[in-house]
Design a protein around this motif. Structure first.
Motif, PDB file in Angstrom:
ATOM      1  N   ILE A  18      11.481  67.686  52.838  1.00  0.00           N
ATOM      2  CA  ILE A  18      10.794  66.827  53.788  1.00  0.00           C
ATOM      3  C   ILE A  18      11.586  65.531  53.874  1.00  0.00           C
ATOM      4  CG2 ILE A  18       8.513  67.831  53.355  1.00  0.00           C
ATOM      5  CD1 ILE A  18       7.846  65.310  51.730  1.00  0.00           C
ATOM      6  N   VAL A  19      11.478  64.864  55.003  1.00  0.00           N
ATOM      7  CA  VAL A  19      12.140  63.577  55.199  1.00  0.00           C
ATOM      8  C   VAL A  19      11.059  62.515  55.113  1.00  0.00           C
ATOM      9  CG1 VAL A  19      13.456  62.175  56.825  1.00  0.00           C
ATOM     10  CG2 VAL A  19      13.901  64.635  56.650  1.00  0.00           C
ATOM     11  N   ASP A  20      11.274  61.525  54.233  1.00  0.00           N
ATOM     12  CA  ASP A  20      10.244  60.523  53.989  1.00  0.00           C
ATOM     13  C   ASP A  20      10.855  59.127  53.935  1.00  0.00           C
ATOM     14  OD1 ASP A  20       7.997  59.100  53.252  1.00  0.00           O
ATOM     15  OD2 ASP A  20       7.885  59.932  51.236  1.00  0.00           O
ATOM     16  N   THR A  21      10.561  58.329  54.950  1.00  0.00           N
ATOM     17  CA  THR A  21      11.080  56.961  54.994  1.00  0.00           C
ATOM     18  C   THR A  21      10.422  56.070  53.953  1.00  0.00           C
ATOM     19  OG1 THR A  21       9.483  56.331  56.696  1.00  0.00           O
ATOM     20  CG2 THR A  21      11.646  57.110  57.450  1.00  0.00           C
ATOM     21  N   GLY A  22       9.357  56.526  53.339  1.00  0.00           N
ATOM     22  CA  GLY A  22       8.659  55.747  52.316  1.00  0.00           C
ATOM     23  C   GLY A  22       9.141  56.037  50.901  1.00  0.00           C
ATOM     24  N   THR A  23      10.153  56.890  50.771  1.00  0.00           N
ATOM     25  CA  THR A  23      10.708  57.223  49.461  1.00  0.00           C
ATOM     26  C   THR A  23      12.106  56.623  49.362  1.00  0.00           C
ATOM     27  OG1 THR A  23       9.428  59.270  49.311  1.00  0.00           O
ATOM     28  CG2 THR A  23      11.400  59.127  47.939  1.00  0.00           C
ATOM     29  N   THR A  24      12.359  55.893  48.307  1.00  0.00           N
ATOM     30  CA  THR A  24      13.645  55.222  48.145  1.00  0.00           C
ATOM     31  C   THR A  24      14.753  56.198  47.790  1.00  0.00           C
ATOM     32  OG1 THR A  24      12.528  53.218  47.414  1.00  0.00           O
ATOM     33  CG2 THR A  24      14.862  53.406  46.883  1.00  0.00           C
ATOM     34  N   LEU A  25      14.519  57.091  46.864  1.00  0.00           N
ATOM     35  CA  LEU A  25      15.542  57.996  46.345  1.00  0.00           C
ATOM     36  C   LEU A  25      15.509  59.329  47.077  1.00  0.00           C
ATOM     37  CD1 LEU A  25      14.887  57.297  42.568  1.00  0.00           C
ATOM     38  CD2 LEU A  25      16.589  56.206  44.058  1.00  0.00           C
ATOM     39  N   VAL A  26      16.398  60.223  46.689  1.00  0.00           N
ATOM     40  CA  VAL A  26      16.315  61.626  47.062  1.00  0.00           C
ATOM     41  C   VAL A  26      15.802  62.326  45.812  1.00  0.00           C
ATOM     42  CG1 VAL A  26      17.589  63.685  47.738  1.00  0.00           C
ATOM     43  CG2 VAL A  26      18.171  61.470  48.763  1.00  0.00           C
ATOM     44  N   VAL A  27      14.691  63.042  45.942  1.00  0.00           N
ATOM     45  CA  VAL A  27      14.029  63.657  44.791  1.00  0.00           C
ATOM     46  C   VAL A  27      13.991  65.168  44.996  1.00  0.00           C
ATOM     47  CG1 VAL A  27      11.917  63.747  43.408  1.00  0.00           C
ATOM     48  CG2 VAL A  27      12.566  61.608  44.566  1.00  0.00           C
ATOM     49  N   GLY A  28      14.441  65.902  43.985  1.00  0.00           N
ATOM     50  CA  GLY A  28      14.426  67.357  44.053  1.00  0.00           C
ATOM     51  C   GLY A  28      13.842  67.946  42.797  1.00  0.00           C
ATOM     52  N   ASP A  29      13.675  69.266  42.821  1.00  0.00           N
ATOM     53  CA  ASP A  29      13.165  69.923  41.623  1.00  0.00           C
ATOM     54  C   ASP A  29      14.196  69.809  40.504  1.00  0.00           C
ATOM     55  OD1 ASP A  29      14.589  72.861  41.377  1.00  0.00           O
ATOM     56  OD2 ASP A  29      14.445  72.153  43.451  1.00  0.00           O
ATOM     57  N   THR A  30      13.713  69.763  39.283  1.00  0.00           N
ATOM     58  CA  THR A  30      14.536  69.510  38.102  1.00  0.00           C
ATOM     59  C   THR A  30      15.729  70.453  38.003  1.00  0.00           C
ATOM     60  OG1 THR A  30      12.578  68.714  36.946  1.00  0.00           O
ATOM     61  CG2 THR A  30      14.452  69.301  35.580  1.00  0.00           C
ATOM     62  N   GLU A  31      15.504  71.737  38.211  1.00  0.00           N
ATOM     63  CA  GLU A  31      16.566  72.731  38.026  1.00  0.00           C
ATOM     64  C   GLU A  31      17.691  72.566  39.043  1.00  0.00           C
ATOM     65  OE1 GLU A  31      16.891  77.441  38.692  1.00  0.00           O
ATOM     66  OE2 GLU A  31      15.410  76.853  37.184  1.00  0.00           O
ATOM     67  N   SER A  32      17.363  72.409  40.320  1.00  0.00           N
ATOM     68  CA  SER A  32      18.426  72.315  41.321  1.00  0.00           C
ATOM     69  C   SER A  32      19.161  70.979  41.251  1.00  0.00           C
ATOM     70  CB  SER A  32      17.902  72.600  42.731  1.00  0.00           C
ATOM     71  OG  SER A  32      16.906  71.692  43.113  1.00  0.00           O
ATOM     72  N   VAL A  33      18.464  69.904  40.881  1.00  0.00           N
ATOM     73  CA  VAL A  33      19.148  68.616  40.696  1.00  0.00           C
ATOM     74  C   VAL A  33      20.127  68.718  39.525  1.00  0.00           C
ATOM     75  CG1 VAL A  33      18.814  66.188  40.071  1.00  0.00           C
ATOM     76  CG2 VAL A  33      17.351  67.232  41.812  1.00  0.00           C
ATOM     77  N   ALA A  34      19.738  69.412  38.466  1.00  0.00           N
ATOM     78  CA  ALA A  34      20.639  69.621  37.332  1.00  0.00           C
ATOM     79  C   ALA A  34      21.883  70.403  37.767  1.00  0.00           C
ATOM     80  CB  ALA A  34      19.917  70.357  36.207  1.00  0.00           C
ATOM     81  N   GLN A  35      21.708  71.404  38.648  1.00  0.00           N
ATOM     82  CA  GLN A  35      22.843  72.160  39.163  1.00  0.00           C
ATOM     83  C   GLN A  35      23.796  71.255  39.938  1.00  0.00           C
ATOM     84  OE1 GLN A  35      20.198  75.363  40.966  1.00  0.00           O
ATOM     85  NE2 GLN A  35      22.111  76.472  40.659  1.00  0.00           N
ATOM     86  N   LEU A  36      23.248  70.366  40.754  1.00  0.00           N
ATOM     87  CA  LEU A  36      24.081  69.447  41.524  1.00  0.00           C
ATOM     88  C   LEU A  36      24.907  68.574  40.592  1.00  0.00           C
ATOM     89  CD1 LEU A  36      25.077  67.964  44.060  1.00  0.00           C
ATOM     90  CD2 LEU A  36      23.051  66.494  43.830  1.00  0.00           C
ATOM     91  N   TYR A  37      24.254  67.932  39.630  1.00  0.00           N
ATOM     92  CA  TYR A  37      24.980  67.021  38.742  1.00  0.00           C
ATOM     93  C   TYR A  37      25.973  67.761  37.851  1.00  0.00           C
ATOM     94  CZ  TYR A  37      22.590  62.817  40.223  1.00  0.00           C
ATOM     95  OH  TYR A  37      22.147  61.753  40.969  1.00  0.00           O
ATOM     96  N   GLU A  38      25.689  69.001  37.504  1.00  0.00           N
ATOM     97  CA  GLU A  38      26.659  69.784  36.745  1.00  0.00           C
ATOM     98  C   GLU A  38      27.923  69.990  37.582  1.00  0.00           C
ATOM     99  OE1 GLU A  38      27.126  74.266  34.960  1.00  0.00           O
ATOM    100  OE2 GLU A  38      25.153  73.314  34.806  1.00  0.00           O
ATOM    101  N   ALA A  39      27.752  70.232  38.883  1.00  0.00           N
ATOM    102  CA  ALA A  39      28.883  70.462  39.777  1.00  0.00           C
ATOM    103  C   ALA A  39      29.714  69.204  40.021  1.00  0.00           C
ATOM    104  CB  ALA A  39      28.391  71.022  41.113  1.00  0.00           C
ATOM    105  N   ILE A  40      29.095  68.029  39.929  1.00  0.00           N
ATOM    106  CA  ILE A  40      29.814  66.785  40.232  1.00  0.00           C
ATOM    107  C   ILE A  40      30.119  65.950  38.988  1.00  0.00           C
ATOM    108  CG2 ILE A  40      28.985  66.649  42.604  1.00  0.00           C
ATOM    109  CD1 ILE A  40      26.926  64.558  41.703  1.00  0.00           C
ATOM    110  N   GLY A  41      29.833  66.504  37.821  1.00  0.00           N
ATOM    111  CA  GLY A  41      30.193  65.820  36.572  1.00  0.00           C
ATOM    112  C   GLY A  41      29.225  64.745  36.129  1.00  0.00           C
TER     113      GLY A  41
END
Length: 132
Positions: A18-41
């Motif tokens: 969802i797109v939310d102008t009232g949210t400062t960050l980009v927030v995702g589920d724990t598992e997929s965010v962990a996958q992203l950060y693993e890919a980018i170090g």
């Protein structure tokens, strides 16, 4: 969202969001965010910064973009980088965080500051365009 890209490659695809102008960050589920950060170090900073947060070397801000409607939109280093972990630290905090309570991604200002956004309520859709 078609994809979440890190370091020039697609890390996640077909992500409910969802797109939310009232949210400062980009927030995702724990598992997929962990996958992203693993890919980018990135490094898990749950014990130092807060639950779901990740860090990266301040002198090497990772390249991250989100793809909507087949077009990739980069997140600028200035919006992705939330700043140093602490004064004098060589590690910085990333603007995409994980939350165990989410089954979808919330796309907030860390991304939205990089694009023009149009909300079309009549057709229940959102459009993005590159900043001029």
């Amino acid at each position: 969202m078609d994809a979440v890209n890190g370091g020039g490659q697609s890390v996640l695809s077909n992500v409910d969001s969802i797109v939310d102008t009232g949210t400062t960050l980009v927030v995702g589920d724990t598992e997929s965010v962990a996958q992203l950060y693993e890919a980018i170090g990135g490094q898990d900073a749950s014990n130092t910064v807060g639950e779901g947060y990740y860090t990266f070397p301040c002198n090497d801000v990772p390249s991250v973009s989100l793809t909507f409607g087949g077009k990739s939109f980069p997140i600028s280093s200035s919006t992705f980088n939330l700043g140093q972990v602490s004064s004098g630290s060589s590690d910085c905090v990333g603007g995409i965080v994980g939350s165990s309570g989410e089954s979808f991604w919330i796309v907030g200002d860390v991304f939205l500051a990089n694009v023009y956004t149009v909300f079309d309520l009549a057709k229940n859709r959102v459009g993005f365009a590159d900043l001029a």
